[in-house]
Scaffold this active site. Structure first.
Site, PDB file in Angstrom:
ATOM      1  N   LEU A  46       0.834  -1.203   0.000  1.00 40.24           N
ATOM      2  CA  LEU A  46       0.000   0.000   0.000  1.00 40.24           C
ATOM      3  C   LEU A  46       0.869   1.254   0.000  1.00 40.24           C
ATOM      4  O   LEU A  46       1.789   1.385   0.819  1.00 40.24           O
ATOM      5  CB  LEU A  46      -0.906  -0.011   1.233  1.00 40.24           C
ATOM      6  CG  LEU A  46      -1.980   1.063   1.328  1.00 40.24           C
ATOM      7  CD1 LEU A  46      -3.021   0.883   0.216  1.00 40.24           C
ATOM      8  CD2 LEU A  46      -2.674   1.019   2.699  1.00 40.24           C
ATOM      9  N   SER A 112       3.457  -6.743   2.265  1.00 40.55           N
ATOM     10  CA  SER A 112       2.282  -6.126   2.870  1.00 40.55           C
ATOM     11  C   SER A 112       1.030  -6.439   2.044  1.00 40.55           C
ATOM     12  O   SER A 112       0.734  -7.601   1.786  1.00 40.55           O
ATOM     13  CB  SER A 112       2.524  -4.614   3.008  1.00 40.55           C
ATOM     14  OG  SER A 112       1.591  -4.016   3.872  1.00 40.55           O
ATOM     15  N   GLN A 113       0.296  -5.405   1.622  1.00 37.74           N
ATOM     16  CA  GLN A 113      -0.913  -5.638   0.830  1.00 37.74           C
ATOM     17  C   GLN A 113      -0.607  -6.467  -0.415  1.00 37.74           C
ATOM     18  O   GLN A 113      -1.438  -7.256  -0.874  1.00 37.74           O
ATOM     19  CB  GLN A 113      -1.520  -4.292   0.429  1.00 37.74           C
ATOM     20  CG  GLN A 113      -2.737  -4.397  -0.470  1.00 37.74           C
ATOM     21  CD  GLN A 113      -3.325  -3.035  -0.795  1.00 37.74           C
ATOM     22  OE1 GLN A 113      -4.038  -2.450   0.019  1.00 37.74           O
ATOM     23  NE2 GLN A 113      -3.031  -2.515  -1.973  1.00 37.74           N
ATOM     24  N   ASP A 229       6.227  -4.976  14.144  1.00 38.35           N
ATOM     25  CA  ASP A 229       5.817  -4.448  12.848  1.00 38.35           C
ATOM     26  C   ASP A 229       5.142  -3.083  12.987  1.00 38.35           C
ATOM     27  O   ASP A 229       5.449  -2.153  12.261  1.00 38.35           O
ATOM     28  CB  ASP A 229       4.878  -5.444  12.168  1.00 38.35           C
ATOM     29  CG  ASP A 229       4.402  -4.981  10.814  1.00 38.35           C
ATOM     30  OD1 ASP A 229       5.057  -5.315   9.814  1.00 38.35           O
ATOM     31  OD2 ASP A 229       3.383  -4.267  10.749  1.00 38.35           O
ATOM     32  N   HIS A 284       7.408  -1.965  10.168  1.00 38.44           N
ATOM     33  CA  HIS A 284       6.762  -2.370   8.922  1.00 38.44           C
ATOM     34  C   HIS A 284       7.492  -1.871   7.681  1.00 38.44           C
ATOM     35  O   HIS A 284       7.591  -2.597   6.687  1.00 38.44           O
ATOM     36  CB  HIS A 284       5.314  -1.872   8.909  1.00 38.44           C
ATOM     37  CG  HIS A 284       4.504  -2.454   7.787  1.00 38.44           C
ATOM     38  ND1 HIS A 284       4.159  -3.786   7.721  1.00 38.44           N
ATOM     39  CD2 HIS A 284       3.998  -1.878   6.653  1.00 38.44           C
ATOM     40  CE1 HIS A 284       3.466  -4.017   6.619  1.00 38.44           C
ATOM     41  NE2 HIS A 284       3.355  -2.874   5.956  1.00 38.44           N
TER      42      HIS A 284
END
Length: 303
Positions: A46, A112-113, A229, A284
């Protein structure tokens, strides 16, 4: 008086080498071929872009020289908020030619996404040849947490009431709502989720059997995440763990999608194809730039 012309004799050292001449004239033994590695495809998360992965690209080039690495430059920045099925279609069109040129297979590194995009790709592509799917801090079982991303996108909503937006047709037009998983409104999630509930096999649909078969084509599923994270909530979602209705985290083996083997997790674990690599101390935004993490959790799977 003319003298006799005698032929000049070669030096003694040359005479000594004459018996070896046939060996010296043999063609040189070819040097061993440098190891060739499967192509690597990287999918961002993202609000990311391909630039975010410059460190990862450097690490791969250093440890696996000659590897063809493609960091896909699609749905960058705000475009990453587009519905995930739209993104899956775009990424599918990008990865298909790369796979077609790699008969030995490819590796996917998805952040991630992007890890959810890649899992959907493995489900819908019946001819994929992914050897290792490396899921890098991805909310595989969904997201339920107040993060800076959410506060920017939905400034008047908190996680306790975001379901009112995300579980509406309008909300499902945002990628983050496609994997919003409110454990206190499970019935709404199952009925409204147009993405996560489908790739998890939590809701019946006509493609469920085919998608499960496709997903099981993967060689290894490498799950990476950690407690520091700060974005993925709960962080165990990176390992297919998630909250129950009391917000107690249940690990992968306690999840219904595992117990029912709805999309193949139990089968993958039984054949030893799931690798879990938890790491502490990594926020993250640093997962794709941490050298230690790369050496411990990513490099071993880039055959």
């Amino acid at each position: 008086m003319l003298g006799l012309l005698w032929p000049r004799l070669p030096p003694a050292g040359v005479l000594f080498l004459l018996p070896l001449l046939p060996l010296l004239l043999l063609p040189a033994t070819p040097s061993p071929h440098r190891a060739t590695y499967k192509p690597v495809i990287v999918v961002h998360g993202l609000f990311d872009s391909s630039y975010s992965f410059r460190h990862l690209l450097e690490y791969i080039n250093q440890t696996h020289p000659g590897t063809v690495v493609t960091v896909l430059d699609l749905f960058d920045g705000r475009e990453s908020l587009r519905p995930l099925w739209e993104q899956v279609q775009g990424f599918r069109e990008a990865v298909a030619p790369i796979m077609a040129k790699a008969p030995e297979g490819v590796h996917l590194i998805c952040y991630s996404q992007g890890g959810l995009v890649c899992r959907a790709l493995l489900s819908v592509m019946d001819d994929h040849n992914v050897d290792s799917f490396i899921s890098l801090s991805s909310p595989q079982m969904g997201q339920y947490g107040d993060t800076d991303y959410l506060k920017w996108l939905f400034p008047t909503s908190m996680r306790s009431n975001l379901y009112r937006i995300c579980y509406s047709p309008w909300g499902q037009e945002f990628s983050i709502c496609n994997y919003w998983h409110d454990p206190h409104h499970d019935d709404l999630y199952l009925n409204a989720s147009s993405f996560l509930a489908l790739i998890n096999g939590e809701r019946d649909h006509p493609n469920a059997t085919a998608w499960r078969k496709n997903f099981l084509r993967v060689g290894h599923l490498v799950l990476i995440g950690g407690p520091d994270d700060g974005v993925i909530t709960p962080w165990q979602s990176s390992f297919f763990g998630f909250y129950d209705a009391n917000e107690t985290v249940l690990e992968m083996e306690e999840q219904l999608v595992y117990l029912r083997d709805s999309f193949g997790l139990k089968t993958l674990l039984a054949r030893g194809a799931i690798v879990r690599c938890p790491m502490t101390g990594i926020p993250h935004t640093a997962w794709h730039s941490n050298r230690t993490l790369y050496e411990d959790c990513i490099e071993p799977w880039l055959s």
